[in-house]
Structures are given as C-alpha cells and as structure tokens.
Write an enzyme that holds these catalytic residues in place. Structure first.
Site: not given
Ligand code: EPZ
Length: 423
Positions: A22-23, A118, A123, A311, A403
């Site tokens: 998915k990701n 969420c 996020r 995850d 999803r």
């Molecule tokens: C991806 O989300 C995945 N989603 C998530 O999977 C996964 O949990 C996450 O990476 C961590 O591995 C998809 O790929 C669609 P991040 P993403 O940017 O890209 C903070 C699932 O279950 N952050 O690495 O949003 C953020 O708040 C989903 O499949 C900032 O502060 O993850 C979070 O605490 C859930 N500022 C942390 O970093 C930013 O600009 C990780 O976020 C971006 C992120």
C-alpha cells in the site's frame, strides 16, 4: 456498517500470499503525474486507499483505469487541468498530499488541503513545505488549504540541499518527486530509508529520472527535462506480511507467508526469534509456528527504518500480550499510537500505558468481546487477538482495515481462521 465476526480458538495453518505494498503503490500513482504518456502499475493491492488515490488523480483531470481483478492500474496524466487536492479526499487519506511534489515539479503550483490529525498523531507537513520552499516555492495557508507555487509564478523549481530534521517518509517522497523536473541537483540529507522509498526511486528511474542513494541517508537527484510513463511492478507489502507472520506466531501451526521479503523486515523477524517463535526464512517466504517455547518477554522500540516499524507496533503488542512475563513497547515515531490498548484490555489483555511506553504483562488467553477498530493497524491487531480469543469477537469500523489490507478476512479464512464479514 460492516464488521468482522470472529470465532476464536482454531489454530492457523496453511499458505497465504502477500499483496503489493500500500505504502508504495499510492506514491507510484502520485508520481505518474510527473510523466507524459501512459503509466501502468502491476501488483497494486485491491484496497480502499488505491480507489481514493485514483479519485484524487481523476479530480486533477488524469485518466485512471483500475483493473482490480488483475491488480493493475493504468494512468494518463495529459489531461491534468486542476492542481487542487480537495479536503474530503485528503481527510480520507493523508497520502493525497503526495500529489504536491509532482504537481509543483511539472506545473509549478498546487492547492492541497492540510491533512490534519488522525488517530495516531498530529501528522504534520512542515518538513514537506520547508523542502519546497528551499526549492523556490512560496506558500501560504488559507481556509485549511496550503497554496504553493513557484516564486513569481514563472519557471521551474530549483535543485537545492535539503536537511530533513526527521527522516520523514512523506517529506522524502514529496521532495524526491519535486526534484525530478527541477533545474539542477537536489540533495536530501537525513532521508527516510524504507524499502518503499527505494521502490519509488526505482519507478522514477524507470521513467527517466536521475536518482542515486535511495535507501541510504543521502539521496541525490539531478533534474531532467521530462519523464516518460513506464510500466512497473509494486513491491510486496512488508507490513501485511508482518501481520500474517504475527498471526502465525500468536496462534499458528506451520503458516507459510508467501512473498514476504525477509531482508525488508530483519529487526521484526529477529524480535520474533528472540521471543522464541519458530521461524524459517527463505528468499521470498517465511514459515512460522508458535512452537512450544520457552518464550521470553522482550523490549520493542519503534524507529524509522531499519528500526522496528511503527506500523507493526499494535500487531506486535497482541503477540507480546500472550507471552509470559513483562514486555515493553516504546513508540518513538507517533505521539498517540496506543489507542487500541483499551480495546485489547477489554479482551483480557493486561497492558498499562506510561507515556510513550506500553507495559505488557502476558496472559494465558483472551476472551472474545465486541471491540472497535480505531485505525488501520489497530484494527488488524484486534482481529489477530480475536483469532486466539475464547468465544466470539466482533470488530466494528472495519473500513479502517479495508483501507490497507486486501481481502483480509478471506486471506485469514484460507489459513483456517473462523472469520466472517457481516454488512
Ligand atoms: C508513512 O506516513 C506511512 N503512510 C505510515 O503508515 C507510517 O506509519 C509512517 O510513514 C511511519 O513509518 C504512508 O506511507 C501512506 P512520516 P508518513 O512523514 O509519511 C512527523 C499505515 O499504517 N512529521 O515518516 O506520514 C509525523 O508527525 C500508515 O500504513 C513531521 O513532524 O510518515 C510523524 O510523527 C500509518 N513533519 C513522523 O514524522 C512532517 O512534515 C513520521 O511521519 C512530516 C512528518
């Protein structure tokens, strides 16, 4: 609203096949915006989020054909006339914001709804916007939307040196895509290193992008004039694989998870072996049985890849809840990813939350109960608990699970679970 009804207690055995990731698939679909001509993706999972990303692309004006049976998606982006990712779609699926990088790179503008929070955390997208700014965009927030465009509205993005405060996957992906058609070279330091990042880079390279270093801390991208649509097969989903492997670890006698790429899930498999689970790893499958033990409690700390994947945190908690002794899970990536614990405790688990830590005291068995899925992975975790629980478990709000997991109940039934979807 649909729910899963599970009669627990039957041991799991047999073979289950992993679907496409998915990701990764969602990002490859967004990346097709960068290309002229047709893009064809294979091994795309049949899940709600793929439908939503198709809707986002169609809203922009792209043609998207989904062949769910074959798991193929065909995308033509020549018809893109709009540059807005609407709130109702971004709210439904946060990954919609990944159209921003490609739209800025190819068309120089984007209007994207701020995803908001969420059930697992706030996020943010500040790292995405900071990267775009360094590459020559100006942006402002108005009525819940981020408006971003090339400064003065003319020309292309400029390559830049970008140091990420945190190895954010989304920010790495968005900036890498934005850099593909920018003028000059972009360097992303402290980049995310997940296998899905490498999958996206390989897809972009197959379209003609000049990228090296994906999967390591520093990614170098040289902007090119145009990219051409390409055909590409999405990698296997390691989180889905980890979910089925854990099902086998909780309650399985010889479950084989086909398509599981062990080299993408090393620390997870090492933890299972540390606990004392019977695991047999080969090139593209993992064979697992709970086995007779002795079992040991462990400490799991979630971290960006190659650390333990956040995850799989809720999924691992269910296994640890069945292991004698006291295990601890520390969640370092999201600030609120223990919402499922109250639901699991209703099934007889014994878990205490202390800040970022879950203190898990192993119990002999779970008892079936009505529970609510609060997010994708939490929902899957509750289903796994139901497989072992005595009596009936009903999991509601399963739209969260649909999803991200393709035919979840059917795949579990194939390895002996007594689970039914009731609309
Ligand atoms: C991806 O989300 C995945 N989603 C998530 O999977 C996964 O949990 C996450 O990476 C961590 O591995 C998809 O790929 C669609 P991040 P993403 O940017 O890209 C903070 C699932 O279950 N952050 O690495 O949003 C953020 O708040 C989903 O499949 C900032 O502060 O993850 C979070 O605490 C859930 N500022 C942390 O970093 C930013 O600009 C990780 O976020 C971006 C992120």
């Amino acid at each position: 609203m649909a729910k899963f009804v599970i009669n627990g207690g039957k041991k799991l055995t047999g073979r289950v096949k992993v679907s496409g990731a998915k990701n990764s698939a969602l990002k490859l679909m967004a990346a097709s915006i960068l290309a002229t001509g047709k893009t064809v993706l294979e091994n795309v999972p049949q899940i709600e989020d793929v439908q939503t990303m198709a809707q986002v692309l169609r809203t922009l004006g792209a043609r998207v054909e989904l062949d769910q049976e074959k798991g193929a998606v065909e995308i033509e982006t020549g018809g893109i006339r709009s540059f807005e990712a609407p709130y109702q779609l971004v709210r439904k699926m946060r990954a919609s914001i990944l159209v921003a990088g490609p739209l800025l790179s190819r068309f120089g503008k984007v209007k994207v709804a701020v995803p908001g929070g969420c059930n697992i955390g706030s996020r943010q997208i500040d790292l995405h916007l900071k990267g775009f700014e360094v590459m020559g965009t100006e942006s402002f927030l108005e009525h819940g939307y981020v408006h971003a465009r090339i400064k003065n509205g003319i020309g292309k993005l400029s390559g830049a040196l970008i140091d990420l405060d945190f190895p954010s996957r989304g920010a790495t992906e968005n900036i890498m895509m934005a850099a593909c058609l920018a003028k000059g070279k972009t360097v992303i330091n402290n980049a995310a290193k997940e296998p899905e990042i490498v999958d996206l880079a390989n897809f972009l390279i197959s379209m003609g992008a000049d990228i090296e270093g994906a999967g390591r801390d520093c990614i170098n991208i040289k902007g090119t004039g145009t990219l051409k649509g390409a055909s590409y097969r999405v990698m296997a989903d390691s989180i889905e694989a980890g979910t089925f492997i854990t099902a086998g670890a909780i309650w399985g006698r010889d479950v084989t998870v086909e398509g599981a790429l062990a080299h993408n899930m090393e620390i997870f498999l090492t933890k299972l072996k540390e606990i004392g689970i019977d695991i047999e790893v080969s090139k593209d499958k993992v064979r697992v049985s709970r086995g007779e033990g002795p079992f040991r409690s462990v400490h799991v700390s979630t971290l960006p890849y190659p650390g333990f994947p956040t995850d799989l945190q809720p999924i691992m908690a269910v296994l640890l809840a069945t292991i004698p002794g006291i295990s601890i899970i520390t969640e370092n990536v999201f600030e609120n990813r223990f919402m499922y614990v109250d639901e699991l405790n209703r099934m007889g688990a014994n878990i205490k939350i202390d800040g970022h830590h879950a203190i898990i005291r192993g119990v002999e068995s779970f008892s079936g109960a009505p529970v609510t899925a609060c997010d994708l992975r939490a929902g899957a975790a509750l289903v796994l608990a139901g497989l072992k629980a005595e009596g009936l478990t009903e999991v509601v709000d399963i739209f969260h699970i649909q999803r991200g997991y393709e035919c979840f109940d059917e795949k579990l039934s194939k390895i002996g679970a007594n689970i039914m979807k009731v609309d």
